[in-house]
Design an enzyme around this catalytic site. Structure first.
Site, mmCIF file in Angstrom:
data_model
loop_
_atom_site.group_PDB
_atom_site.id
_atom_site.type_symbol
_atom_site.label_atom_id
_atom_site.label_comp_id
_atom_site.label_asym_id
_atom_site.label_seq_id
_atom_site.Cartn_x
_atom_site.Cartn_y
_atom_site.Cartn_z
ATOM 1 N N ASP A 17 -32.118 32.153 10.373
ATOM 2 C CA ASP A 17 -31.317 33.387 10.478
ATOM 3 C C ASP A 17 -31.147 34.004 9.083
ATOM 4 O O ASP A 17 -31.436 35.178 8.869
ATOM 5 C CB ASP A 17 -29.937 33.065 11.081
ATOM 6 N N TYR A 193 -38.836 20.074 13.264
ATOM 7 C CA TYR A 193 -37.590 19.501 13.779
ATOM 8 C C TYR A 193 -37.868 17.994 13.960
ATOM 9 O O TYR A 193 -38.211 17.345 12.982
ATOM 10 C CB TYR A 193 -37.163 20.224 15.064
ATOM 11 N N GLN A 252 -37.649 30.744 -1.626
ATOM 12 C CA GLN A 252 -38.616 31.276 -0.647
ATOM 13 C C GLN A 252 -39.967 31.569 -1.307
ATOM 14 O O GLN A 252 -41.015 31.333 -0.709
ATOM 15 C CB GLN A 252 -38.072 32.551 0.011
ATOM 16 N N ARG A 268 -42.275 25.718 11.301
ATOM 17 C CA ARG A 268 -41.374 25.712 12.462
ATOM 18 C C ARG A 268 -40.642 27.057 12.546
ATOM 19 O O ARG A 268 -40.715 27.881 11.628
ATOM 20 C CB ARG A 268 -40.359 24.574 12.334
ATOM 21 N N GLY A 269 -39.880 27.224 13.638
ATOM 22 C CA GLY A 269 -38.927 28.343 13.711
ATOM 23 C C GLY A 269 -39.578 29.704 13.734
ATOM 24 O O GLY A 269 -40.438 29.975 14.566
ATOM 25 N N GLU A 270 -39.190 30.543 12.785
ATOM 26 C CA GLU A 270 -39.660 31.931 12.820
ATOM 27 C C GLU A 270 -40.257 32.360 11.477
ATOM 28 O O GLU A 270 -41.423 32.751 11.390
ATOM 29 C CB GLU A 270 -38.480 32.852 13.185
ATOM 30 N N ASP A 271 -39.458 32.252 10.420
ATOM 31 C CA ASP A 271 -39.927 32.800 9.143
ATOM 32 C C ASP A 271 -41.087 31.994 8.553
ATOM 33 O O ASP A 271 -42.053 32.575 8.043
ATOM 34 C CB ASP A 271 -38.764 32.853 8.135
ATOM 35 N N SER A 272 -41.011 30.654 8.627
ATOM 36 C CA SER A 272 -42.115 29.864 8.036
ATOM 37 C C SER A 272 -43.405 30.039 8.836
ATOM 38 O O SER A 272 -44.500 29.935 8.282
ATOM 39 C CB SER A 272 -41.737 28.389 7.905
HETATM 40 O O1 TRH Z 1 -34.983 26.775 9.744
HETATM 41 P P1 TRH Z 1 -35.710 27.247 10.927
HETATM 42 O O2 TRH Z 1 -35.961 26.248 11.966
HETATM 43 O O3 TRH Z 1 -34.952 28.473 11.561
HETATM 44 C C1 TRH Z 1 -34.770 28.646 12.955
HETATM 45 C C2 TRH Z 1 -35.623 29.669 13.551
HETATM 46 O O4 TRH Z 1 -35.501 30.882 12.861
HETATM 47 C C3 TRH Z 1 -35.269 29.863 14.996
HETATM 48 O O5 TRH Z 1 -36.055 30.871 15.565
HETATM 49 C C4 TRH Z 1 -33.822 30.235 15.077
HETATM 50 O O6 TRH Z 1 -33.436 30.356 16.390
HETATM 51 C C5 TRH Z 1 -33.033 29.159 14.408
HETATM 52 O O7 TRH Z 1 -33.451 29.020 13.062
HETATM 53 C C6 TRH Z 1 -31.571 29.475 14.403
HETATM 54 O O8 TRH Z 1 -37.151 27.809 10.471
HETATM 55 P P2 TRH Z 1 -37.582 29.161 9.751
HETATM 56 O O9 TRH Z 1 -37.377 30.342 10.627
HETATM 57 O O10 TRH Z 1 -38.937 28.941 9.263
HETATM 58 O O11 TRH Z 1 -36.603 29.300 8.512
HETATM 59 C C7 TRH Z 1 -36.683 28.491 7.391
HETATM 60 C C8 TRH Z 1 -36.394 29.319 6.151
HETATM 61 O O12 TRH Z 1 -36.153 28.458 5.049
HETATM 62 C C9 TRH Z 1 -37.554 30.206 5.759
HETATM 63 O O13 TRH Z 1 -37.070 31.440 5.299
HETATM 64 C C10 TRH Z 1 -38.210 29.460 4.613
HETATM 65 C C11 TRH Z 1 -36.997 28.838 3.966
HETATM 66 N N1 TRH Z 1 -37.263 27.654 3.129
HETATM 67 C C12 TRH Z 1 -37.221 27.812 1.758
HETATM 68 O O14 TRH Z 1 -37.006 28.920 1.259
HETATM 69 N N2 TRH Z 1 -37.402 26.700 0.966
HETATM 70 C C13 TRH Z 1 -37.638 25.469 1.484
HETATM 71 O O15 TRH Z 1 -37.803 24.510 0.709
HETATM 72 C C14 TRH Z 1 -37.695 25.327 2.897
HETATM 73 C C15 TRH Z 1 -37.969 23.981 3.503
HETATM 74 C C16 TRH Z 1 -37.498 26.449 3.696
#
Ligand code: TRH
Length: 367
Positions: A17, A193, A252, A268-272
């Site tokens: 988020d 996860y 990021q 995983r998730g959305e942004d990665s």
């Molecule tokens: O953390 P997430 O699993 O987020 C999830 C999803 O967005 C999902 O759709 C949503 O419903 C839930 O959250 C609430 O995975 P995501 O989306 O990849 O987000 C991880 C963020 O963390 C991404 O912006 C990359 C950042 N990140 C870093 O900046 N540095 C790091 O070392 C790591 C591991 C991640």
């Protein structure tokens, strides 16, 4: 024309988020806009964005008293555009502010999906039926993978795609690892996860023909690997052809570099996921699991939209527990084919207009 954007974000769980909101904030600011981010838990920004970003101010999610005081003492206004990220409800006092004078464009930024409802719902108006902003309208903005959706975040300042000048070896060699990576080791990043197939992956990599360095992101991935190695009676640093190393939290920007540097990215998730697409390396997606299994259709829609190869779909089916068979073997040839597919998907997506550009145009039409 440059605008004032107000973005509200609630951290439900994990980092997506805030991760998505921050990328949007920074991208808008880098295009000259002024951005105020109101978030209920900004703590992850300490590692995600330690330098902050000129043009973005971060504020603790306000209670009504704080907002009333701000409106009275600092002539706080709602700005030109208000984004309610992922359906987080705006504070009522802020809604009241929004209907005073010229109303801002009110956007509900939704989660990313490749399902067909996205194109149908993108850009629709939703009348506000109750509360202080009753009678106003908000607009649904859906990110997506096709030109009839809101597109994907692709920031203009940091190149999201792998530049020819990126020195993978140099970048990997400066990581604070337990043991340096050798030239013959292939690198796999792990951001997931708790995949049921994780022990299967570790076993497969430990018995593979080629040596693998598995680079584990902190938090849930690290805990999941600890549980899996324990269950397998495997040393925490791996065995055989597998060496496991723990990563620190990256910004990021550095997280993107990790995805550029690895031969295979488990995201995983959305942004990665989006960043793995921009990186153009072989990748597999651990989709956010939902209790009603709605993520199964979401995963299949993603695979179909990007025309994923059959063996990579099979990997996804097992990795996401849709099936319980062993994971397809990760040979060098297989990863090479998956990388070719990933680059093809990347090129297709690069031809589409990015999310921020589309959002700015959308707002200009509504105001
Ligand atoms: O953390 P997430 O699993 O987020 C999830 C999803 O967005 C999902 O759709 C949503 O419903 C839930 O959250 C609430 O995975 P995501 O989306 O990849 O987000 C991880 C963020 O963390 C991404 O912006 C990359 C950042 N990140 C870093 O900046 N540095 C790091 O070392 C790591 C591991 C991640």
């Amino acid at each position: 024309m440059k605008k004032i954007w107000t973005i509200f974000c609630r951290v439900i769980d994990n980092h997506g988020d805030l991760g998505v909101c921050w990328r949007l904030c920074a991208d808008l600011a880098q295009r000259g806009h002024t951005v105020r981010l109101w978030v209920d838990d900004a703590s992850a920004l300490a590692w995600m964005a330690p330098q902050g970003c000129a043009g973005v101010t971060v504020h603790q999610w306000p209670n009504d008293a704080t907002l009333q005081a701000l409106a009275a003492n600092t002539s706080l206004t709602a700005g030109d555009v208000v984004i309610e990220a992922f359906g987080c409800e705006l504070p009522e006092t802020f809604q009241a502010l929004m209907v005073q004078g010229e109303s801002p464009v009110w956007i509900n930024l939704e989660y990313l999906s490749a399902q067909s409802y996205v194109a149908r719902s993108h850009g629709l108006a939703s009348p506000v039926m109750s509360g202080p902003a009753r009678g106003a309208s908000k607009w649904f903005f859906f990110p997506g993978f096709t030109p009839d959706t809101g597109g994907l975040l692709r920031d203009i300042n940091n190149s999201p795609t792998l530049p020819a000048t990126f020195d993978r070896t140099a970048w990997l060699s400066q990581l604070p690892l337990d043991r340096p990576i050798t030239a013959n080791e292939r690198c796999v990043s792990l951001f997931c996860y708790e995949p049921a197939a994780l022990p299967n992956l570790l076993t497969q990599l430990s018995q593979a023909d080629e040596p693998t360095r598995l680079l584990i992101c902190p938090g849930r991935p690290s805990a999941a690997v600890a549980a899996a190695t324990q269950a397998l009676h495997m040393p925490s640093s791996g065995r055989g052809q597998l060496h496991i190393s723990q990563l620190p939290y990256f910004s990021q920007t550095e997280f993107d570099h990790l995805l550029w540097a690895c031969d295979f990215n488990l995201v995983r998730g959305e942004d990665s996921l989006v960043r793995a697409l921009w990186a153009g390396q072989a990748f597999a997606w651990h989709i956010y699991p939902q209790t009603d299994l709605a993520h199964h259709d979401k995963l299949r829609a993603f695979e179909a939209t990007l025309d994923m190869p059959a063996d990579l779909r099979q990997f996804h089916a097992v990795w996401n527990a849709l099936e319980t068979s062993p994971l397809p073997a990760l040979s060098g040839a297989t990863l090479g084919r998956w990388r070719d597919w990933s680059r093809h998907a990347q090129q297709r997506l690069l031809a589409q207009t990015d999310l921020t550009t589309q959002l700015i145009r959308f707002v200009a039409q509504k105001r």
